[in-house]
Design a protein around this motif. Structure first.
Motif, PDB file in Angstrom:
ATOM      1  N   ALA A   5      31.228 114.504 -42.573  1.00  0.00           N
ATOM      2  CA  ALA A   5      30.261 114.394 -43.800  1.00  0.00           C
ATOM      3  C   ALA A   5      31.397 114.052 -44.926  1.00  0.00           C
ATOM      4  O   ALA A   5      30.964 113.273 -45.745  1.00  0.00           O
ATOM      5  N   GLU A   9      31.536 111.106 -47.476  1.00  0.00           N
ATOM      6  CA  GLU A   9      31.320 111.097 -48.682  1.00  0.00           C
ATOM      7  C   GLU A   9      32.593 110.515 -49.555  1.00  0.00           C
ATOM      8  O   GLU A   9      32.370 109.969 -50.758  1.00  0.00           O
ATOM      9  N   ARG A  18      30.473 105.789 -41.532  1.00  0.00           N
ATOM     10  CA  ARG A  18      29.463 106.052 -40.588  1.00  0.00           C
ATOM     11  C   ARG A  18      29.564 105.119 -39.563  1.00  0.00           C
ATOM     12  O   ARG A  18      29.381 105.656 -38.266  1.00  0.00           O
TER      13      ARG A  18
END
Length: 100
Positions: A5, A9, A18
């Motif tokens: 994550a 970010e 991703r």
């Protein structure tokens, strides 16, 4: 916060991050299923739950509308109204001059 994550970010291109992380998750999940085959049904349930929560933008729809003989078609898909009108084709030329 999970390391993946944080990578997404902090990335300049979250979609690309991703996609790159996706490969790692595929390997990790395959390894999990190899080591613990009894988790397959729970994993499938989790995947279905996550997919049901995703926005519908990934869905592909196909609609075919045909207007003939001065017909009018109004096609509505995903809230967009598409209007198409097909007039009658003109008479084919006969090769003769104008009638008197």
């Amino acid at each position: 916060m999970d390391a993946h994550a944080m990578l997404v970010e902090r990335s300049g291109d979250p979609d690309q991050a991703r996609q790159l992380i996706l490969r790692t998750w595929q390997v990790e999940l395959a390894q999990l299923l190899t080591e613990h085959p009894d988790t397959e049904s729970e994993l499938r349930r989790l995947v279905e739950e996550i997919q049901s929560e995703l926005p519908g933008g990934g869905k592909n729809w196909v609609m075919t509308n045909i207007a003939r003989d001065h017909g009018t078609v109004y096609g509505v898909m995903g809230g967009n109204v598409i209007h198409y009108h097909q007039g009658m084709p003109s008479d084919p030329p006969t090769g003769e001059g104008p009638r008197q």
